[in-house]
Write an enzyme that holds these catalytic residues in place. Structure first.
Site, PDB file in Angstrom:
ATOM      1  N   ALA A 153       0.923  -1.251  -0.050  1.00  0.00           N
ATOM      2  CA  ALA A 153      -0.102   0.080   0.121  1.00  0.00           C
ATOM      3  C   ALA A 153       0.969   1.319   0.247  1.00  0.00           C
ATOM      4  CB  ALA A 153      -1.042  -0.062   1.304  1.00  0.00           C
ATOM      5  N   GLY A 169       0.694  -4.936   1.179  1.00  0.00           N
ATOM      6  CA  GLY A 169      -0.429  -4.883   0.374  1.00  0.00           C
ATOM      7  C   GLY A 169      -0.304  -5.677  -1.098  1.00  0.00           C
ATOM      8  N   GLU A 172      -0.562  -9.407  -0.342  1.00  0.00           N
ATOM      9  CA  GLU A 172      -1.958  -9.619   0.035  1.00  0.00           C
ATOM     10  C   GLU A 172      -2.833  -9.577  -1.491  1.00  0.00           C
ATOM     11  OE1 GLU A 172      -1.636  -6.136   2.872  1.00  0.00           O
ATOM     12  OE2 GLU A 172      -2.861  -7.313   4.145  1.00  0.00           O
ATOM     13  N   GLU A 210       4.894  -5.088   7.332  1.00  0.00           N
ATOM     14  CA  GLU A 210       4.439  -3.725   7.995  1.00  0.00           C
ATOM     15  C   GLU A 210       4.712  -3.547   9.258  1.00  0.00           C
ATOM     16  OE1 GLU A 210       3.002  -6.392   5.999  1.00  0.00           O
ATOM     17  OE2 GLU A 210       1.250  -5.536   5.082  1.00  0.00           O
TER      18      GLU A 210
HETATM   19  N1  CAA Z   1       4.680   3.199  -1.051  1.00  0.00           N
HETATM   20  C1  CAA Z   1       4.956   4.182  -1.434  1.00  0.00           C
HETATM   21  N2  CAA Z   1       6.110   4.390  -2.263  1.00  0.00           N
HETATM   22  C2  CAA Z   1       6.844   3.241  -2.314  1.00  0.00           C
HETATM   23  C3  CAA Z   1       6.600   1.887  -1.799  1.00  0.00           C
HETATM   24  C4  CAA Z   1       5.349   2.053  -0.979  1.00  0.00           C
HETATM   25  N3  CAA Z   1       5.032   0.924  -0.406  1.00  0.00           N
HETATM   26  N4  CAA Z   1       7.428   0.985  -2.097  1.00  0.00           N
HETATM   27  C5  CAA Z   1       8.431   1.603  -2.863  1.00  0.00           C
HETATM   28  N5  CAA Z   1       7.902   3.057  -3.070  1.00  0.00           N
HETATM   29  C6  CAA Z   1       8.751   4.067  -3.935  1.00  0.00           C
HETATM   30  C7  CAA Z   1       9.766   4.502  -3.236  1.00  0.00           C
HETATM   31  O1  CAA Z   1       9.369   5.611  -2.140  1.00  0.00           O
HETATM   32  C8  CAA Z   1      10.821   5.174  -4.117  1.00  0.00           C
HETATM   33  O2  CAA Z   1      10.358   6.441  -4.626  1.00  0.00           O
HETATM   34  P1  CAA Z   1      11.281   7.685  -4.830  1.00  0.00           P
HETATM   35  O3  CAA Z   1      11.987   7.223  -6.201  1.00  0.00           O
HETATM   36  O4  CAA Z   1      10.355   8.846  -5.301  1.00  0.00           O
HETATM   37  O5  CAA Z   1      12.024   8.018  -3.756  1.00  0.00           O
HETATM   38  C9  CAA Z   1      10.458   4.103  -5.312  1.00  0.00           C
HETATM   39  O6  CAA Z   1       9.218   3.617  -4.960  1.00  0.00           O
HETATM   40  C10 CAA Z   1      11.286   3.065  -5.647  1.00  0.00           C
HETATM   41  O7  CAA Z   1      11.762   2.480  -4.185  1.00  0.00           O
HETATM   42  P2  CAA Z   1      13.152   2.528  -3.482  1.00  0.00           P
HETATM   43  O8  CAA Z   1      14.178   3.554  -4.049  1.00  0.00           O
HETATM   44  O9  CAA Z   1      12.994   2.217  -2.043  1.00  0.00           O
HETATM   45  O10 CAA Z   1      13.763   1.013  -4.294  1.00  0.00           O
HETATM   46  P3  CAA Z   1      14.593   0.001  -3.671  1.00  0.00           P
HETATM   47  O11 CAA Z   1      14.892  -1.103  -4.720  1.00  0.00           O
HETATM   48  O12 CAA Z   1      15.737   0.800  -2.904  1.00  0.00           O
HETATM   49  O13 CAA Z   1      13.820  -0.803  -2.316  1.00  0.00           O
HETATM   50  C11 CAA Z   1      11.903  -2.074  -1.506  1.00  0.00           C
HETATM   51  C12 CAA Z   1      12.794  -1.629  -2.698  1.00  0.00           C
HETATM   52  C13 CAA Z   1      12.674  -2.986  -0.624  1.00  0.00           C
HETATM   53  C14 CAA Z   1      10.755  -2.710  -1.960  1.00  0.00           C
HETATM   54  C15 CAA Z   1      11.528  -0.726  -0.774  1.00  0.00           C
HETATM   55  O14 CAA Z   1      10.905   0.157  -1.776  1.00  0.00           O
HETATM   56  C16 CAA Z   1      10.634  -0.812   0.206  1.00  0.00           C
HETATM   57  O15 CAA Z   1      10.848  -1.378   1.372  1.00  0.00           O
HETATM   58  N6  CAA Z   1       9.304  -0.318  -0.044  1.00  0.00           N
HETATM   59  C17 CAA Z   1       8.256  -0.594   0.924  1.00  0.00           C
HETATM   60  C18 CAA Z   1       7.645  -2.035   1.321  1.00  0.00           C
HETATM   61  C19 CAA Z   1       6.717  -1.894   2.299  1.00  0.00           C
HETATM   62  O16 CAA Z   1       6.978  -1.790   3.560  1.00  0.00           O
HETATM   63  N7  CAA Z   1       5.524  -2.371   1.967  1.00  0.00           N
HETATM   64  C20 CAA Z   1       4.320  -2.592   2.847  1.00  0.00           C
HETATM   65  C21 CAA Z   1       3.476  -1.238   2.875  1.00  0.00           C
HETATM   66  S1  CAA Z   1       2.307  -1.097   4.285  1.00  0.00           S
HETATM   67  C22 CAA Z   1       0.973  -2.046   3.603  1.00  0.00           C
HETATM   68  O17 CAA Z   1       1.024  -2.491   2.586  1.00  0.00           O
HETATM   69  C23 CAA Z   1      -0.109  -2.113   4.589  1.00  0.00           C
HETATM   70  C24 CAA Z   1      -1.246  -2.749   4.224  1.00  0.00           C
HETATM   71  O18 CAA Z   1      -1.082  -4.120   4.374  1.00  0.00           O
HETATM   72  C25 CAA Z   1      -2.478  -2.457   3.834  1.00  0.00           C
END
Ligand code: CAA
Length: 257
Positions: A63, A108, A111, A131
């Site tokens: 998400a 998400g 999921e 999360e």
């Molecule tokens: N939401 C918003 N933006 C996201 C995102 C997310 N979940 N995941 C990645 N992005 C964005 C980053 O912010 C980045 O944007 P910018 O270029 O503007 O900075 C872009 O996508 C590329 O990401 P990274 O630079 O971080 O890429 P990476 O290769 O270094 O890392 C990754 C990849 C390990 C997947 C890392 O992006 C990451 O950890 N993302 C978050 C994963 C996460 O925590 N997901 C769970 C979200 S909570 C949820 O989903 C709750 C629910 O159940 C409803």
């Protein structure tokens, strides 16, 4: 290829649905969720198989964290329910849905994949429910679908640690059905779809209905449900054709009626 801003759709016997917000690793903001809702709430009438995948290096990285940051409890509840409803549409979609997990399937994103009927993964896929790293819990069905797919112990390990696992580990716990080289993933998903498309469409639809519905019921009720669906299909042309073709040693020609 038709589509909106973030979700592209190619119609056909194989309906390809591609989440296309690669600049944010296909993170699910409200717009993406709304577009997915539209795609899965209006299935074409003709029998088909959906392949759901992501553009770029991610399936879906979760998400949208940017959108969630400032939410209060009320908004978070609505966001969770909205995402859950969209994913339930996929589970209730009357045709098979295959997730082709081309890269990150996190939060998400996992999921979403778990709401699909079958998950195939690229060797590059990374899966997890991270999360807890953000101080929250999954809100789009992860706490419920993950234990139903991999069992409670494995689910709790993934949920407690928030760790990412690779495709081979996901295969070993039954979270995905197959792992393929990245360049072969879509081809292998299409081959599986083609295989399903050769079968009796009424039978395939009925199987999804009975398996998904039956899992919500006590066993005896679910068995009755199966018997009813089994009996219903005996009023179809497909049943007559399938059995006749076997006896005549030829390939059946199913018409979906
Ligand atoms: N939401 C918003 N933006 C996201 C995102 C997310 N979940 N995941 C990645 N992005 C964005 C980053 O912010 C980045 O944007 P910018 O270029 O503007 O900075 C872009 O996508 C590329 O990401 P990274 O630079 O971080 O890429 P990476 O290769 O270094 O890392 C990754 C990849 C390990 C997947 C890392 O992006 C990451 O950890 N993302 C978050 C994963 C996460 O925590 N997901 C769970 C979200 S909570 C949820 O989903 C709750 C629910 O159940 C409803």
């Amino acid at each position: 290829m038709t589509g909106k801003k973030y979700v592209k759709v190619e119609e056909g016997e194989i309906r390809r649905v591609i989440i296309s917000r690669p600049e944010a690793l296909n993170a699910l903001n409200r717009e993406v969720l709304e577009e997915l809702r539209e795609v899965f709430s209006s299935p074409p009438e003709d029998f088909h198989v959906v392949i759901l995948t992501g553009e770029g290096k991610a399936f879906v990285a979760g998400a949208d964290i940017g959108e969630m940051g400032d939410m209060g409890p009320g908004e978070a509840y609505n966001f969770s329910r909205e995402g859950q409803k969209v994913f339930s549409l996929i589970e209730e979609y009357p045709y098979p849905v295959i997730a082709a997990i081309n890269g990150y399937a996190l939060g998400g994103g996992l999921e979403l994949a778990m709401a699909c009927d079958i998950r195939l993964a690229s060797e590059r896929a990374k899966l997890g429910q991270p999360e807890v790293n953000l101080g929250v819990i999954p809100g789009f069905g992860g706490t419920q679908r993950l234990p139903r797919i991999v069992g409670m112990g494995r689910a709790l390990e993934l949920l407690y640690t928030g760790k990412m696992i690779n495709a081979e580990e996901a295969l070993s716990i039954g979270l995905v059905n197959g792992v393929y080289p990245a360049e072969e993933l879509l081809k292998r998903a299409e081959e599986m779809a083609e295989e399903i498309l050769k079968k009796g469409p009424l039978a395939i639809k009925s199987i999804k209905w009975v398996v998904r519905g039956g899992l919500q019921m006590p066993l005896e009720k679910a068995l009755q449900f199966e018997a009813l669906a089994f009996s219903k299909i005996f009023s179809s042309e497909d049943q007559k054709e399938g059995m006749q073709a076997f006896l005549e040693k030829r390939k059946p020609e199913f018409r979906g009626r």
